[in-house]
Design an enzyme around this catalytic site. Structure first.
Site, PDB file in Angstrom:
ATOM      1  N   TYR A   1       0.873  -1.179   0.000  1.00 33.36           N
ATOM      2  CA  TYR A   1       0.000   0.000   0.000  1.00 33.36           C
ATOM      3  C   TYR A   1       0.903   1.220   0.000  1.00 33.36           C
ATOM      4  CZ  TYR A   1      -3.480   3.371   1.729  1.00 33.36           C
ATOM      5  OH  TYR A   1      -4.309   4.450   1.887  1.00 33.36           O
TER       6      TYR A   1
ATOM      7  N   ASP B   1       9.383   2.659  -0.748  1.00 35.04           N
ATOM      8  CA  ASP B   1       8.420   3.397   0.060  1.00 35.04           C
ATOM      9  C   ASP B   1       8.734   3.114   1.525  1.00 35.04           C
ATOM     10  OD1 ASP B   1       6.316   4.349   1.493  1.00 35.04           O
ATOM     11  OD2 ASP B   1       4.748   3.501   0.216  1.00 35.04           O
TER      12      ASP B   1
ATOM     13  N   LYS C   1       5.146   9.857   8.179  1.00 39.84           N
ATOM     14  CA  LYS C   1       4.974   9.417   9.569  1.00 39.84           C
ATOM     15  C   LYS C   1       6.028  10.002  10.528  1.00 39.84           C
ATOM     16  CE  LYS C   1       2.264   5.502   8.064  1.00 39.84           C
ATOM     17  NZ  LYS C   1       0.859   5.887   8.123  1.00 39.84           N
TER      18      LYS C   1
END
Ligand code: HOZ
Length: 430
Positions: A144, A239, A267
């Protein structure tokens, strides 16, 4: 536990927010029951609107690596706020942030700040396309990369949790440009590249997957993709929105000896505020406007409050690498304790873990890709989740997510967690 206030808030929320939440996984649909509404948090604890306390193993899906309301980060935010909250103009802090990121990620030569991991991945593939002049990308089933159109094909995390791995609303044209392969399967990628010779701009992956649950890469897979990308002129994108500054001071790049061309971050780099970034080789990043023609912009990019929080977080981590030893040892104790309980109870479940990330899969088979992750018994997971929650343990409300440990977790919390784990397994097996 009483959840009357959360219940009332959820009813109210559903009238004005789709599904009552601003991000689908939070709705608890995959685990049954209704979401609890969080009122405040400190250290290892979340407190809901009914004042129930929970030990937090999500940590905002990673960023709260030092626990909640960590004083130096809060102080940096308070100090920054006194000079206004946004300028839409360059600041000294943005340079300091870029320099700090580059000093921690030696493979990165230039970086651009954005506002979320989704923005970072969308921009990274646009740059890869602009740089190579090619259109297709390869992503991996169950990985994802945020909710950009190109990534909502065989997507993990909330997309699979909610049953929409291929989201309606993504045009056929976009879908045609996204090719998918099973994770850890180099041969499959080789054949996709051969069948689409000269058309692949980028291969993007989570070097350690968090979004189908925690799934570890085969090192030869990561290395093989590097060789393939070099041979075929494909931009290799890691990623690291979840793993960046979580697995080590250099993220997954500090663990696996492979150099990506571009890396996406999010994050932790915001210290809990909304931040993302993408960066990598200078030659590629020089394509980004205004240095080059690939357009990407944002009024709030490099926001001064977010930069202050993020810079404080990264500086702390850089100066205190022992943080990683500590959270890794906490995680190892949890995993070891769970395995001992499984043996005692005569049940067999798979636990994948690396650093301070881990997932308990409700299957006895090894989980190495999306296919094997999907063998998990999600009904059982839902029961387990609800039992843990009722015992004050806050886990990700989906089988297809990783858990994240913070430095605020103590020996006492581990004992409490393991007791709850044993009780939960006893609950679901009776
Ligand atoms: N999809 C996110 C984790 N992989 C969850 C975001 C959220 O609900 O806050």
């Amino acid at each position: 536990m009483i959840h009357n206030t959360s219940k009332a808030l959820f009813e109210r929320a559903q009238k004005v927010i789709p599904g009552g939440v601003n991000s689908p996984v939070r709705a608890f649909r995959a685990v049954g029951g209704e979401p609890i509404f969080i009122q405040r948090a400190i250290g290892a604890y979340l407190f809901d609107e009914d004042d129930n306390a929970y030990i937090d193993f999500i940590n905002s899906w990673g960023p709260m690596i030092l626990g909640h309301a960590y004083e130096p980060i809060e102080a940096s935010i308070v100090a920054a706020v006194q000079h206004s909250t946004s300028f839409g103009a360059p600041t000294r802090k943005e340079i300091e942030m870029a320099e700090c990121i580059l000093s921690m990620l030696p493979n990165m030569e230039m970086v651009r700040m954005v506002n979320s991991g989704t923005e970072a991945t969308m921009a990274a593939i646009r740059v890869a396309r602009g740089y190579t002049g090619k259109e297709k990308i390869i992503k991996f089933e169950g990985c994802y990369h945020g909710h950009g159109d190109s990534f909502l094909i065989a997507a993990g995390s909330g997309a699979v949790t909610m049953g929409f791995p291929d989201s309606p609303g993504v045009t056929q044209g976009v879908a045609n440009d996204t090719l998918t392969a099973p994770y850890n399967d180099l041969a499959a990628v080789e054949s996709i590249v051969a069948a689409n010779k000269g058309t692949i701009a980028a291969i993007i992956l989570e070097p350690v997957v968090g979004n189908m649950g925690c799934v570890l890469p085969d090192i030869e897979f990561l290395k093989g993709l590097r060789t393939l990308c070099d041979r075929e002129g494909i931009v290799y994108i890691w990623d690291e929105v979840m793993t960046g500054f979580r697995l080590s001071t250099s993220g997954a790049q500090g663990i696996y000896p492979v150099v990506p061309d571009l890396t996406t971050l999010g994050k932790i780099i915001g210290g809990g505020l909304p931040v993302g970034a993408y960066g990598g080789k200078k030659e590629i990043m020089q394509c980004v406007a205004p240095a080059g023609p690939v357009y990407q912009a944002g009024t709030l990019s490099g926001n001064p409050i977010a930069m202050s929080a993020g810079l404080t977080m990264l500086t702390y981590l850089k100066q205190h690498p022992e943080v990683y030893t500590r959270i890794q040892s906490t995680t190892a104790s949890i995993v070891k304790g769970m395995e001992a309980i499984h043996q005692k109870l005569g049940v067999s479940y798979t636990i994948n873990s690396i650093g301070s990330m881990y997932t308990l899969f409700f299957t006895s088979e090894p989980v190495t890709n999306f296919e094997s992750a999907k063998k998990s018994d999600t009904v059982l997971f839902g029961k387990y989740f609800r039992s843990m929650l009722s015992q004050g343990i806050y886990l990700a409300p989906s089988q297809y997510e990783s858990l994240f440990v913070s430095t605020a977790i103590t020996e006492e919390h581990i004992t409490q967690y393991l007791q709850a784990h044993e009780n939960a397994l006893n609950d679901i097996h009776t």
